[in-house]
Design a protein around this motif. Structure first.
Motif, PDB file in Angstrom:
ATOM      1  N   CYS A 229      -8.658  -0.489  -4.853  1.00  0.00           N
ATOM      2  CA  CYS A 229      -9.753  -0.999  -5.684  1.00  0.00           C
ATOM      3  C   CYS A 229     -10.735   0.119  -6.045  1.00  0.00           C
TER       4      CYS A 229
ATOM      5  N   LEU B 180       0.128   1.493  -4.311  1.00  0.00           N
ATOM      6  CA  LEU B 180      -0.759   1.917  -3.233  1.00  0.00           C
ATOM      7  C   LEU B 180      -1.169   3.372  -3.429  1.00  0.00           C
TER       8      LEU B 180
ATOM      9  N   GLU C 227      -0.052 -12.604   3.569  1.00  0.00           N
ATOM     10  CA  GLU C 227      -0.811 -11.824   2.598  1.00  0.00           C
ATOM     11  C   GLU C 227      -2.189 -11.510   3.156  1.00  0.00           C
TER      12      GLU C 227
ATOM     13  N   GLU D  24      -4.208  -3.365   6.415  1.00  0.00           N
ATOM     14  CA  GLU D  24      -3.896  -3.820   5.054  1.00  0.00           C
ATOM     15  C   GLU D  24      -5.152  -3.901   4.203  1.00  0.00           C
TER      16      GLU D  24
ATOM     17  N   ARG E  75      -2.094  -8.089  -0.862  1.00  0.00           N
ATOM     18  CA  ARG E  75      -0.936  -7.366  -0.337  1.00  0.00           C
ATOM     19  C   ARG E  75      -0.038  -8.353   0.381  1.00  0.00           C
TER      20      ARG E  75
ATOM     21  N   ALA F 289      -7.537  -9.255  -4.821  1.00  0.00           N
ATOM     22  CA  ALA F 289      -6.549  -8.182  -4.698  1.00  0.00           C
ATOM     23  C   ALA F 289      -5.727  -8.514  -3.459  1.00  0.00           C
TER      24      ALA F 289
ATOM     25  N   CYS G 109      -5.876 -10.237   1.587  1.00  0.00           N
ATOM     26  CA  CYS G 109      -6.520 -10.170   0.283  1.00  0.00           C
ATOM     27  C   CYS G 109      -8.014  -9.883   0.435  1.00  0.00           C
TER      28      CYS G 109
ATOM     29  N   LYS H  20      -6.015  -0.524   2.831  1.00  0.00           N
ATOM     30  CA  LYS H  20      -5.183  -0.166   1.677  1.00  0.00           C
ATOM     31  C   LYS H  20      -5.722  -0.818   0.402  1.00  0.00           C
ATOM     32  N   LEU H  21      -6.101  -2.094   0.502  1.00  0.00           N
ATOM     33  CA  LEU H  21      -6.629  -2.806  -0.661  1.00  0.00           C
ATOM     34  C   LEU H  21      -7.911  -2.149  -1.171  1.00  0.00           C
TER      35      LEU H  21
ATOM     36  N   GLU I  73       2.766  -2.273  -3.321  1.00  0.00           N
ATOM     37  CA  GLU I  73       1.848  -2.492  -4.419  1.00  0.00           C
ATOM     38  C   GLU I  73       0.787  -3.505  -4.048  1.00  0.00           C
ATOM     39  N   VAL I  74      -0.224  -3.573  -4.886  1.00  0.00           N
ATOM     40  CA  VAL I  74      -1.310  -4.538  -4.763  1.00  0.00           C
ATOM     41  C   VAL I  74      -1.297  -5.418  -6.004  1.00  0.00           C
TER      42      VAL I  74
END
Length: 246
Positions: A202, A54, A235, A194, A179, A177, A237, A197-198, A60-61
């Motif tokens: 990216c 992250l 998750e 979330e 999480r 992607a 995504c 964050k993704l 992490e992703v």
């Protein structure tokens, strides 16, 4: 022999505690059974291409490449995926559990459940999900709810839905992607957090996020009622451009 008031209260309290402990034990036992059952369900096939830290904080992703698969999908006139999920779940579950016409057969077919729950909608400020379904929403109020169909089926041999609002569709191969985190079905704010964050990861890695503005996927791998929240896997995504990632 008559018990005094204090003794009676103590006796009643012990009965209550014993009953509560028994209920808790049964609840935990049922939750573990549900958790184990969900963990062995068939899931869409994917390969983890990369694991990226992250931009801030721990975690992490995962960058994933998914193979094609089928879904049973319905459209609900509701922008909130939490509210739409209850309607869409019933339609899609009906198809999976027998409201269908198998190809070349007369008797309905009970199909196996799969995982994860898939919800796809506009995150924006807020977005919600339910389980175990996949939903895809937009700001006009239409939300797509769907179940994943097992890999033994294809568009030619999958049973035909009796409910005309349910359609069998193919999801093409794609990159996400993702999480992962535990807990209850995530709130609108958690999903938006979330997703942010993704997107940050990216952007940092030069990976282009695809789909409409704020389009977000939410996956749930366990039921939201029986399985303890600590054991539930969720998750969030986003669809990404996978060119150049292999």
């Amino acid at each position: 022999m008559r018990l005094n008031h204090s003794t009676q209260l103590s006796f009643i309290w012990r009965i209550f505690l014993t009953a509560a402990a028994s209920i808790a034990t049964l609840r935990i036992g049922a939750g573990l059974i549900a958790w184990r059952a969900a963990n062995v369900l068939e899931k869409p096939t994917y390969t983890v291409v990369k694991r990226l830290p992250l931009s801030r904080g721990s975690g992490e992703v995962e960058i994933r490449k998914y193979e094609p698969y089928l879904i049973a999908e319905t459209i609900v006139d509701e922008s909130s995926m939490r509210r739409a999920g209850s309607v869409g779940f019933g339609r899609c579950a009906g198809y999976i559990f027998g409201k269908n016409t198998p190809v070349g057969k007369t008797e309905p077919e009970k199909m196996a459940m799969t995982a994860p729950v898939r919800s796809v909608g506009q995150a924006g400020e807020k977005m919600a999900m339910t389980s175990p379904v996949r939903s895809e929403g937009n700001k006009k109020g239409n939300t797509k709810i769907s179940f994943v169909i097992g890999s033994k089926y294809n568009l030619q041999n999958a049973p035909r839905p009796i409910d005309k609002s349910v359609k069998v569709k193919r999801v093409d191969g794609h990159y996400l992607a993702a999480r992962s985190f535990s807990g209850p079905p995530p709130s609108d704010d958690r999903v938006a957090e979330e997703r942010s964050k993704l997107v940050q990861v990216c952007e940092r890695e030069g990976i282009r996020v695809k789909g409409g503005k704020d389009e977000t996927y939410v996956y749930g791998y366990h039921d939201p009622v029986v399985t303890p929240n600590l054991l539930r896997k969720n998750e969030v995504c986003v669809m990404i451009d996978g060119s150049g990632l292999n």
